[in-house]
Design a protein around this motif. Structure first.
Motif, PDB file in Angstrom:
ATOM      1  N   THR A 158       0.901   0.992   7.565  1.00  0.00           N
ATOM      2  CA  THR A 158       1.012   2.161   6.701  1.00  0.00           C
ATOM      3  C   THR A 158       1.087   3.410   7.580  1.00  0.00           C
ATOM      4  O   THR A 158       0.551   3.442   8.680  1.00  0.00           O
ATOM      5  CB  THR A 158      -0.197   2.302   5.763  1.00  0.00           C
ATOM      6  OG1 THR A 158      -1.349   2.663   6.532  1.00  0.00           O
ATOM      7  CG2 THR A 158      -0.476   1.006   5.013  1.00  0.00           C
ATOM      8  N   GLU A 177       0.144   7.261   6.762  1.00  0.00           N
ATOM      9  CA  GLU A 177      -0.461   7.976   5.643  1.00  0.00           C
ATOM     10  C   GLU A 177      -1.321   9.168   6.065  1.00  0.00           C
ATOM     11  O   GLU A 177      -2.534   9.152   5.904  1.00  0.00           O
ATOM     12  CB  GLU A 177      -1.292   7.009   4.791  1.00  0.00           C
ATOM     13  CG  GLU A 177      -2.257   6.121   5.567  1.00  0.00           C
ATOM     14  CD  GLU A 177      -3.122   5.242   4.642  1.00  0.00           C
ATOM     15  OE1 GLU A 177      -3.650   5.774   3.656  1.00  0.00           O
ATOM     16  OE2 GLU A 177      -3.243   4.046   4.916  1.00  0.00           O
ATOM     17  N   HIS A 207      -2.830   1.840   9.122  1.00  0.00           N
ATOM     18  CA  HIS A 207      -3.421   0.553   9.471  1.00  0.00           C
ATOM     19  C   HIS A 207      -2.380  -0.518   9.248  1.00  0.00           C
ATOM     20  O   HIS A 207      -1.407  -0.311   8.511  1.00  0.00           O
ATOM     21  CB  HIS A 207      -4.654   0.286   8.588  1.00  0.00           C
ATOM     22  CG  HIS A 207      -4.391   0.441   7.111  1.00  0.00           C
ATOM     23  ND1 HIS A 207      -3.967  -0.590   6.319  1.00  0.00           N
ATOM     24  CD2 HIS A 207      -4.457   1.524   6.293  1.00  0.00           C
ATOM     25  CE1 HIS A 207      -3.804  -0.156   5.071  1.00  0.00           C
ATOM     26  NE2 HIS A 207      -4.080   1.137   5.026  1.00  0.00           N
ATOM     27  N   GLU A 249       1.885   8.223   1.723  1.00  0.00           N
ATOM     28  CA  GLU A 249       1.770   6.947   2.449  1.00  0.00           C
ATOM     29  C   GLU A 249       2.942   6.033   2.153  1.00  0.00           C
ATOM     30  O   GLU A 249       3.245   5.743   0.997  1.00  0.00           O
ATOM     31  CB  GLU A 249       0.476   6.227   2.034  1.00  0.00           C
ATOM     32  CG  GLU A 249       0.333   4.838   2.626  1.00  0.00           C
ATOM     33  CD  GLU A 249      -0.937   4.105   2.165  1.00  0.00           C
ATOM     34  OE1 GLU A 249      -1.387   4.365   1.024  1.00  0.00           O
ATOM     35  OE2 GLU A 249      -1.465   3.307   2.938  1.00  0.00           O
ATOM     36  N   ASP A 274       0.863  -1.192   0.000  1.00  0.00           N
ATOM     37  CA  ASP A 274       0.000   0.000   0.000  1.00  0.00           C
ATOM     38  C   ASP A 274       0.895   1.235   0.000  1.00  0.00           C
ATOM     39  O   ASP A 274       1.790   1.351   0.846  1.00  0.00           O
ATOM     40  CB  ASP A 274      -0.876  -0.044   1.269  1.00  0.00           C
ATOM     41  CG  ASP A 274      -2.059   0.913   1.207  1.00  0.00           C
ATOM     42  OD1 ASP A 274      -2.198   1.636   0.214  1.00  0.00           O
ATOM     43  OD2 ASP A 274      -2.840   0.912   2.179  1.00  0.00           O
TER      44      ASP A 274
HETATM   45 MN    MN Z   1      -3.565   2.602   3.195  1.00  0.00          MN
END
Ligand code: MN
Length: 357
Positions: free
Chosen positions: A317, A319, A290, A333, A226
């Protein structure tokens, strides 16, 4: 799968005084058994572990779930599950209350006449919070593929190109560089739409002056990378530069202070304090981050509402974002491994300047 993972389940059996646990959540099934198929139920006791699955997966489950005895499912999966439980004379059985549907529960309850059912919440999932070395390296590879895809996509961001075509290009580059897919539906949000934190890529064309947020990642060996980057098309205005710098400062502050043992709320505050002090607290409406793994959004979260501690070797992450209605937004992020004294950043894409395209 490796013995350590089963031991996590044995601990739950001990703590909850259970004879066995039924596992139905697909990611938990994969994590604890190694079986990557889409259907099947694990029944794990201290002395024996079973995987019940249907005809489509008999061969695959036999190969992948090496520590499990394969039970060939009959017409009804729950009937087969309870044949196993009754044959083992197991009497107190845990199940994943967050995963079993009401319809399944009615069937289970009917079959469990001589068996006591114990509703577990997230005990089984918690075993996945801290990642082992193999998982971390898999996520690192996913992040590397994500960096490559971003590098290939960035030159395609120009006036007249539709958001959804940029998303398609990014997805294509992920696959081309070794991803099995996209970790989630790639977000491309430009101009006024960049004020939507999760704006799905639309038919809107990129215009000169737009901020463009691209948020996506590789799905690699079941694990979800991510990353988000924000760029500007043409020369950045002073306000765009200012907001970008503030988000970057907040992210860098959080990255420098994040370590295991902090609560998700404490971690979130590192970025939130800075953004709030600058007067944009109301424009940072989501959590700082998260956990990721076999699911894209896992616990613990980095969020004002997360009381749990972030364990050593979790992958999360970071972000922060600022979103100004009718103006636009900025989010940056990275994906990081949480260590005892700091983080290892898995994301390598440049971010220290607002890139002008
Ligand atoms: Mn994310």
């Amino acid at each position: 799968m490796n013995q350590t993972r089963l031991h996590k389940l044995y601990r739950i059996l001990n703590d909850q005084q259970l004879d066995a646990v039924i596992i139905t959540n697909p990611q938990n099934r994969r994590y604890y058994s190694g079986f990557t198929g889409s259907a099947g139920v694990l029944v794990v006791g201290l002395t024996k572990a079973y995987i019940v699955t249907d005809f489509r997966y008999w061969e695959q489950a036999g190969i992948e779930a090496v520590k499990f005895e394969l039970i060939k499912q009959g017409q009804y999966v729950w009937t087969s599950v309870f044949e196993v439980i009754n044959a083992a004379a197991w009497k107190r059985i845990g199940f994943e209350a967050e995963d079993v549907t009401y319809r399944d529960y009615l069937q289970i309850a009917k079959l469990a006449q001589d068996v006591e059912l114990v509703a577990l919440t997230d005990e089984v999932k918690r075993g996945r919070w801290a990642k082992d070395t193999a998982e971390i390296e898999t996520l690192a590879e996913g992040a590397r593929i994500t960096d490559l895809a971003w590098q290939q996509t960035i030159s395609k961001i120009k006036p007249g190109v539709k958001e959804r075509d940029l998303a398609l290009e990014f997805d294509y580059q992920l696959r081309l560089n070794g991803a099995e897919g996209s970790a989630f539906t790639t977000i491309v949000a430009s101009g006024y739409r960049s004020a939507l934190p999760h704006g799905a890529a639309s038919g809107k064309e990129i215009q000169a002056g737009d901020l463009v947020i691209i948020d996506g990642g590789a799905l690699y060996q079941g694990y979800h990378a991510d990353m988000t980057r924000t760029v500007v098309v043409g020369r950045a205005t002073d306000e765009q530069k200012k907001i970008y710098q503030l988000v970057l400062d907040a992210q860098m502050r959080a990255l420098s202070l994040l370590k295991s043992g902090l609560t998700g709320k404490e971690a979130d505050a590192f970025a939130r304090e800075l953004i709030t002090d600058a007067g944009y607290g109301a424009n940072f409406g989501h959590g700082l981050g998260h956990s990721v793994g076999l699911e894209i959004h896992e616990s613990p979260r980095l969020s004002p509402s997360e009381p749990n501690q972030i364990p050593l070797d979790s992958v999360v992450t970071v972000e922060p974002g600022i979103y100004l209605p009718n103006w636009g937004g900025v989010r940056i992020e990275d994906l990081v491994v949480v260590g005892e004294t700091g983080v290892r950043n898995l994301t390598g894409s440049p971010k220290t300047e607002l890139i002008e395209l």
